[in-house]
Design an enzyme around this catalytic site. Structure first.
Site, PDB file in Angstrom:
ATOM      1  N   HIS A 152       0.808  -1.053  -0.033  1.00 37.51           N
ATOM      2  CA  HIS A 152       0.079  -0.120  -0.143  1.00 37.51           C
ATOM      3  C   HIS A 152       0.780   1.279   0.027  1.00 37.51           C
ATOM      4  O   HIS A 152       2.047   1.386   0.625  1.00 37.51           O
ATOM      5  CB  HIS A 152      -0.850   0.092   1.321  1.00 37.51           C
ATOM      6  CG  HIS A 152      -2.090  -1.013   1.201  1.00 37.51           C
ATOM      7  ND1 HIS A 152      -2.855  -0.950  -0.147  1.00 37.51           N
ATOM      8  CD2 HIS A 152      -2.288  -1.915   2.152  1.00 37.51           C
ATOM      9  CE1 HIS A 152      -4.046  -2.055   0.389  1.00 37.51           C
ATOM     10  NE2 HIS A 152      -3.771  -2.564   1.322  1.00 37.51           N
ATOM     11  N   CYS A 211       0.216   2.014  -5.424  1.00 37.18           N
ATOM     12  CA  CYS A 211      -0.735   2.951  -5.924  1.00 37.18           C
ATOM     13  C   CYS A 211      -0.270   4.193  -5.674  1.00 37.18           C
ATOM     14  O   CYS A 211       0.498   4.654  -4.735  1.00 37.18           O
ATOM     15  CB  CYS A 211      -2.147   3.051  -5.190  1.00 37.18           C
ATOM     16  SG  CYS A 211      -2.963   1.296  -5.512  1.00 37.18           S
TER      17      CYS A 211
END
Length: 647
Positions: free
Chosen positions: A271, A320
């Site tokens: 993440h 991301c």
């Protein structure tokens, strides 16, 4: 028809110093009384040893010779034992062998550093004493060399790719010992347009989050990238599921090894998010929602990499880059110096997500799917990444969703395939994580079991057990590898060992025909030696009684936790995540890897399956992080020096 004479114990070769006394043994069985006669061969002359007519032959070593034993009976039935070599070393350093020597390998000759021209003979040599004589296995850059199993390593026509750090393991049934590591230089560095003084890589994959959706792809992606970089000569440390303190420690160790001329790679999968051009990595212990001090700034790490005067800094972010909390202030990071040595490879573009491709047994990131296709190419790093970008752009699964982005200041045509011409030995012990290979243990019943050790990642290890041909008096043998019930220094949390790790483990061992496998995850949290128990269940043919025998083996803390040994202040003891472990049979692991067949859906970084039209949104938006404490933590660790953290 049964043979008249059967040798039940063959003599074994030995390697000993001059004047050492020992005994060669030979045993045989026959229907009639047996007679023994020993022979020796020296300089192609074979002769009978006068008076050597007993099963045991006492010898005081004087010179290297070959020996064999003839066994016969009164009916002219004759057999000969194997030829064995008594290797005598005339020059041994003072104090060798040790006074209480039990025959374990003792290195008496280490290899030396070599400079060899391309196409010429490369030869390295080592020697060890041992009873029995040791077997040898050579390694380059920590990787086993399959066909180099003698004291002398020969490469008839050396290539540039043969450059690296070499060492040899001498082993026998009493243990093993390693030679010193030496550098081998193939070609003349000055003739190469570009070269690295060393190659160092740190790979981090965060999968299992405590307060956020889990990911699937980082397990396989980190493993495959690690294997590819090792082929390119990189010293690699690959780590799974790190909290913030562990990530800071890993980065600080990484930075300590960087010096002038080194090629450095930092890869992160997990993440993450972006704010105004700054990228942040999310540790597995980040709370929900994020607070500014919970994440790590990639730009700050790159800034410190540059300060080491590296020749190439490659940062690969498989995460991301969604924008969050634009009202937050930027982190305090100084601009990078204009040294022309930096390359960013982003898995996706700004304010976009990076996707996982779920293919049943494993998941892989779209970025890694194409990176591993091109990373071994002999071309400028930025040109290699452009090939990756073009392939991703042609993938219909991510059209309109994910486009790779490249940023760089690389002024020279440096490639990851450039040769290594070391100027120092700083990286010799970085990434050397797979040295233990196997160990044989014997149960009281005579059954022999091979324990095989494999580091899937630098903080994830597996121990496999294979039962060799059991003795004739037992049947229905079954092995179980587990922890003794009375041992509680390592918590058994099966659910903490990722299914993806178990699937990977199964795929690696599917050709090995192992009887059981025991995985250990989160080795950085090991606080003491780990004791494993090996149970052998079998049936005695004579009584048909079911019996169980037990052996225990100890894995040293210094071996398991060598990469991320934590100081007590870096993480409170009651907050440390227990080591993840579990015992599984291969059939169970295979079942874990079975998924229904069907089209491979995409997954975003947060771990949600996607419809074909638009990505799903995460439930919380992390806040901007100024990373004010990372610099202080890294500086403190660097001031302390690498030795103080090591076990």
């Amino acid at each position: 028809m049964q043979e008249a004479i059967v040798i039940t114990e063959q003599p074994v070769s030995v390697a000993v110093p001059v004047g050492y006394s020992f005994t060669l043994r030979c045993r045989a069985e026959g229907h009639n009384p047996l007679q023994y006669q020993w022979f020796c061969q020296h300089q192609l002359v074979c002769q009978q040893i006068p008076g050597a007519t007993k099963p045991d032959l006492p010898i005081t070593a004087q010179q290297t010779q070959l020996y064999t034993c003839r066994i016969n009976d009164l009916y002219r039935n004759v057999v000969f034992s194997d030829w064995v070599k008594v290797e005598v070393h005339p020059c041994v350093a003072r104090g060798l062998p040790p006074r209480l020597w039990q025959g374990e390998p003792v290195i008496i000759l280490n290899p030396t550093e070599q400079w060899v021209e391309v196409g010429k003979l490369l030869q390295l040599q080592c020697a060890a004493m041992g009873v029995p004589a040791p077997s040898y296995q050579w390694y380059r850059n920590g990787n086993l060399l399959e066909h180099q199993k003698k004291k002398k390593l020969w490469i008839t026509h050396a290539k540039v790719s043969d450059s690296g750090t070499y060492l040899c393991c001498a082993s026998n049934r009493h243990g093993e010992h390693w030679t010193n590591a030496v550098d081998v230089h193939i070609g003349t560095c000055q003739s190469e347009k570009f070269f690295a003084t060393g190659k160092v890589a740190l790979l981090v994959g965060n999968n299992r989050y405590q307060h956020h959706p889990n990911l699937m792809a980082p397990v396989k992606d980190v493993f495959e990238l690690s294997c590819l970089l090792e082929k390119l000569g990189f010293q690699v440390v690959s780590l799974l599921d790190l909290n913030k303190a562990e990530m800071v420690t890993a980065v600080s160790r990484f930075l300590q090894l960087l010096e002038k001329g080194v090629y450095a790679i930092f890869y992160y999968a997990g993440h993450g998010y972006e704010h105004l051009g700054r990228n942040y990595m999310v540790p597995v212990d980040a709370p929900q929602p994020y607070t500014p001090e919970n994440c790590i700034s990639v730009q700050r790490i790159l800034q410190k990499m540059q300060q080491q005067q590296t020749a190439l800094n490659l940062v690969l972010l498989d995460t991301c880059r969604k924008w969050y909390n634009p009202e937050c202030a930027l982190s305090q990071v100084q601009p990078l110096a204009p040294w022309g040595n930096t390359v960013y490879g982003y898995a996706t573009s700004e304010d976009a997500e990076a996707y996982e491709l779920q293919d049943g047994e494993f998941s892989s990131g779209i970025f890694m799917k194409y990176l591993k296709k091109h990373i071994l190419q002999d071309k400028k790093v930025t040109h290699m990444l452009e090939d990756v970008l073009e392939d991703i752009g042609r993938d219909p699964l991510v059209t309109g969703k994910q486009v790779m982005e490249i940023k760089h200041t690389l002024k020279e045509a440096r490639s990851l395939t450039d040769p290594i011409c070391p100027l120092g030995a700083a990286a010799e012990h970085w990434g050397r994580s797979r040295e233990p290979v196997s160990e044989m243990v014997t149960f009281p019943c005579g059954a022999r079991v091979e324990l095989r050790f494999l580091w899937l990642f630098s903080n994830v290890m597996s121990i496999g057990a294979k039962l060799w041909q059991p003795p004739a008096h037992i049947t229905d043998a079954c092995l179980l590898l587990c922890q003794p019930s009375e041992v509680d220094d390592v918590a058994i949390l099966r659910e903490r060992c990722l299914d993806q790790v178990e699937c990977l483990l199964t795929s690696l061992y599917k050709q090995e025909e192992l009887d059981c496998v025991f995985p250990l995850c989160g080795l950085q949290n090991i606080q003491a030696d780990v004791v494993l128990q090996l149970d052998l269940h079998y049936t005695l043919q004579s009584t048909s009684q079911r019996t169980c025998e037990t052996l225990q083996t100890t894995l040293r803390k210094s071996l398991l936790g060598q990469f991320l040994s934590q100081r007590s202040h870096s993480q409170p003891h009651d907050q440390r995540t227990p080591v993840c472990s579990g015992s599984m049979c291969l059939q169970d692991a295979a079942a874990l890897s079975t998924d229904p067949k069907g089209p491979a859906p995409l997954r975003t970084g947060p771990g949600h399956s996607l419809p074909s039209s638009k990505p799903s949104n995460t439930s919380s938006e992390p806040e901007e992080n100024d990373e004010s404490d990372l610099s202080d933590l890294c500086s403190a660790l660097l001031r302390a020096g690498p030795g103080q953290d090591c076990p």
